[in-house]
Design a protein around this motif. Structure first.
Motif, PDB file in Angstrom:
ATOM      1  N   LYS A   1      14.892  29.544  18.215  1.00  0.00           N
ATOM      2  CA  LYS A   1      14.645  30.563  17.188  1.00  0.00           C
ATOM      3  C   LYS A   1      14.641  29.902  15.825  1.00  0.00           C
ATOM      4  N   GLN A   2      13.707  30.286  15.008  1.00  0.00           N
ATOM      5  CA  GLN A   2      13.649  29.761  13.652  1.00  0.00           C
ATOM      6  C   GLN A   2      14.118  30.849  12.708  1.00  0.00           C
ATOM      7  N   SER A   3      15.096  30.534  11.896  1.00  0.00           N
ATOM      8  CA  SER A   3      15.563  31.533  10.946  1.00  0.00           C
ATOM      9  C   SER A   3      14.560  31.645   9.810  1.00  0.00           C
ATOM     10  N   GLY A   4      14.288  32.867   9.392  1.00  0.00           N
ATOM     11  CA  GLY A   4      13.356  33.092   8.303  1.00  0.00           C
ATOM     12  C   GLY A   4      11.897  33.099   8.722  1.00  0.00           C
ATOM     13  N   ALA A   5      11.614  32.987  10.018  1.00  0.00           N
ATOM     14  CA  ALA A   5      10.225  32.997  10.477  1.00  0.00           C
ATOM     15  C   ALA A   5       9.685  34.418  10.460  1.00  0.00           C
ATOM     16  N   GLN A   6       8.406  34.574  10.129  1.00  0.00           N
ATOM     17  CA  GLN A   6       7.797  35.893  10.119  1.00  0.00           C
ATOM     18  C   GLN A   6       7.360  36.260  11.528  1.00  0.00           C
ATOM     19  N   VAL A   7       7.545  37.522  11.879  1.00  0.00           N
ATOM     20  CA  VAL A   7       7.179  38.020  13.198  1.00  0.00           C
ATOM     21  C   VAL A   7       6.073  39.047  13.010  1.00  0.00           C
ATOM     22  N   PHE A   8       5.013  38.960  13.822  1.00  0.00           N
ATOM     23  CA  PHE A   8       3.899  39.886  13.716  1.00  0.00           C
ATOM     24  C   PHE A   8       3.740  40.660  15.013  1.00  0.00           C
ATOM     25  N   ARG A   9       3.377  41.932  14.906  1.00  0.00           N
ATOM     26  CA  ARG A   9       3.090  42.764  16.064  1.00  0.00           C
ATOM     27  C   ARG A   9       1.624  42.603  16.427  1.00  0.00           C
ATOM     28  N   ILE A  10       1.340  42.405  17.690  1.00  0.00           N
ATOM     29  CA  ILE A  10      -0.045  42.255  18.122  1.00  0.00           C
ATOM     30  C   ILE A  10      -0.757  43.608  18.128  1.00  0.00           C
ATOM     31  N   THR A  11      -0.034  44.718  18.251  1.00  0.00           N
ATOM     32  CA  THR A  11      -0.679  46.032  18.280  1.00  0.00           C
ATOM     33  C   THR A  11      -1.328  46.380  16.956  1.00  0.00           C
ATOM     34  N   GLY A  12      -0.865  45.778  15.874  1.00  0.00           N
ATOM     35  CA  GLY A  12      -1.440  46.071  14.566  1.00  0.00           C
ATOM     36  C   GLY A  12      -2.484  45.065  14.139  1.00  0.00           C
ATOM     37  N   ALA A  13      -2.814  44.118  15.005  1.00  0.00           N
ATOM     38  CA  ALA A  13      -3.792  43.091  14.633  1.00  0.00           C
ATOM     39  C   ALA A  13      -5.196  43.689  14.596  1.00  0.00           C
ATOM     40  N   ARG A  14      -6.019  43.145  13.695  1.00  0.00           N
ATOM     41  CA  ARG A  14      -7.406  43.601  13.616  1.00  0.00           C
ATOM     42  C   ARG A  14      -8.164  43.089  14.829  1.00  0.00           C
ATOM     43  N   GLN A  15      -9.262  43.764  15.147  1.00  0.00           N
ATOM     44  CA  GLN A  15     -10.082  43.298  16.263  1.00  0.00           C
ATOM     45  C   GLN A  15     -10.771  41.991  15.883  1.00  0.00           C
ATOM     46  N   SER A  16     -11.163  41.239  16.896  1.00  0.00           N
ATOM     47  CA  SER A  16     -11.770  39.941  16.629  1.00  0.00           C
ATOM     48  C   SER A  16     -13.118  40.109  15.939  1.00  0.00           C
ATOM     49  N   LEU A  17     -13.576  39.044  15.319  1.00  0.00           N
ATOM     50  CA  LEU A  17     -14.852  39.080  14.611  1.00  0.00           C
ATOM     51  C   LEU A  17     -16.005  39.345  15.576  1.00  0.00           C
ATOM     52  N   ALA A  18     -15.942  38.739  16.770  1.00  0.00           N
ATOM     53  CA  ALA A  18     -17.002  38.953  17.761  1.00  0.00           C
ATOM     54  C   ALA A  18     -17.065  40.417  18.195  1.00  0.00           C
ATOM     55  N   ASP A  19     -15.909  41.044  18.403  1.00  0.00           N
ATOM     56  CA  ASP A  19     -15.895  42.465  18.769  1.00  0.00           C
ATOM     57  C   ASP A  19     -16.415  43.333  17.637  1.00  0.00           C
ATOM     58  N   ASP A  20     -16.072  42.970  16.404  1.00  0.00           N
ATOM     59  CA  ASP A  20     -16.539  43.729  15.248  1.00  0.00           C
ATOM     60  C   ASP A  20     -18.058  43.665  15.122  1.00  0.00           C
ATOM     61  N   VAL A  21     -18.621  42.458  15.252  1.00  0.00           N
ATOM     62  CA  VAL A  21     -20.080  42.289  15.151  1.00  0.00           C
ATOM     63  C   VAL A  21     -20.768  43.024  16.301  1.00  0.00           C
ATOM     64  N   ARG A  22     -20.217  42.913  17.513  1.00  0.00           N
ATOM     65  CA  ARG A  22     -20.805  43.593  18.664  1.00  0.00           C
ATOM     66  C   ARG A  22     -20.819  45.114  18.466  1.00  0.00           C
ATOM     67  N   GLY A  23     -19.739  45.660  17.912  1.00  0.00           N
ATOM     68  CA  GLY A  23     -19.685  47.095  17.646  1.00  0.00           C
ATOM     69  C   GLY A  23     -20.700  47.534  16.608  1.00  0.00           C
ATOM     70  N   ARG A  24     -20.853  46.727  15.543  1.00  0.00           N
ATOM     71  CA  ARG A  24     -21.856  47.066  14.527  1.00  0.00           C
ATOM     72  C   ARG A  24     -23.276  46.984  15.073  1.00  0.00           C
ATOM     73  N   GLN A  25     -23.542  45.987  15.916  1.00  0.00           N
ATOM     74  CA  GLN A  25     -24.868  45.876  16.529  1.00  0.00           C
ATOM     75  C   GLN A  25     -25.146  47.068  17.437  1.00  0.00           C
TER      76      GLN A  25
END
Length: 129
Positions: free
Chosen positions: A3-27
């Protein structure tokens, strides 16, 4: 795993969709919009002599949809405000009281003139001097 003290932790549920998925959706949205435009232009040509009011509406739709489709397809990637924050603060350690010296007690020291007299039997050790 350490464990690293002071390390930032991120939730994967709040991550943006990938660029490829975004482009595919716009197309996909652009192709659907252009398909509707093609069908409306064909309907305008077929209905021109049969139902002119419907044909005009279909023609206006066929003229406006390319502009709307391009604007929607070129819209940038935005964060969805309904998602929770992706940052989870690291748990903090409880604050401990400062340590006391070896000779001192944790009890408060009475002020001068307010404690028991030295000749009274109520001494902290429980016996008289």
């Amino acid at each position: 795993m350490r464990k690293q003290s002071g390390a930032q932790v991120f939730r994967i549920t709040g991550a943006r969709q990938s660029l490829a998925d975004d482009v595919r959706g716009r197309q996909r949205r652009y192709v659907i919009s252009m398909s509707i435009r093609t069908l409306s232009v064909i309907a305008a040509a077929v209905l021109w002599n049969v139902e002119r009011h419907v044909a005009l509406v279909a023609l206006v739709l066929g003229i406006l949809l390319p502009y709307i489709s391009v604007v929607i397809a070129n819209a940038g990637r935005e964060n969805i405000p309904s998602l929770p924050s992706t940052f989870v603060p690291a748990p903090s350690r409880p604050i401990l009281p400062p340590p006391t010296a070896h000779g001192e007690s944790a009890e408060p020291v009475p002020e001068a003139g307010t404690g028991p007299a030295p000749d009274e039997p109520n001494t902290p050790s429980g016996h008289q001097n």
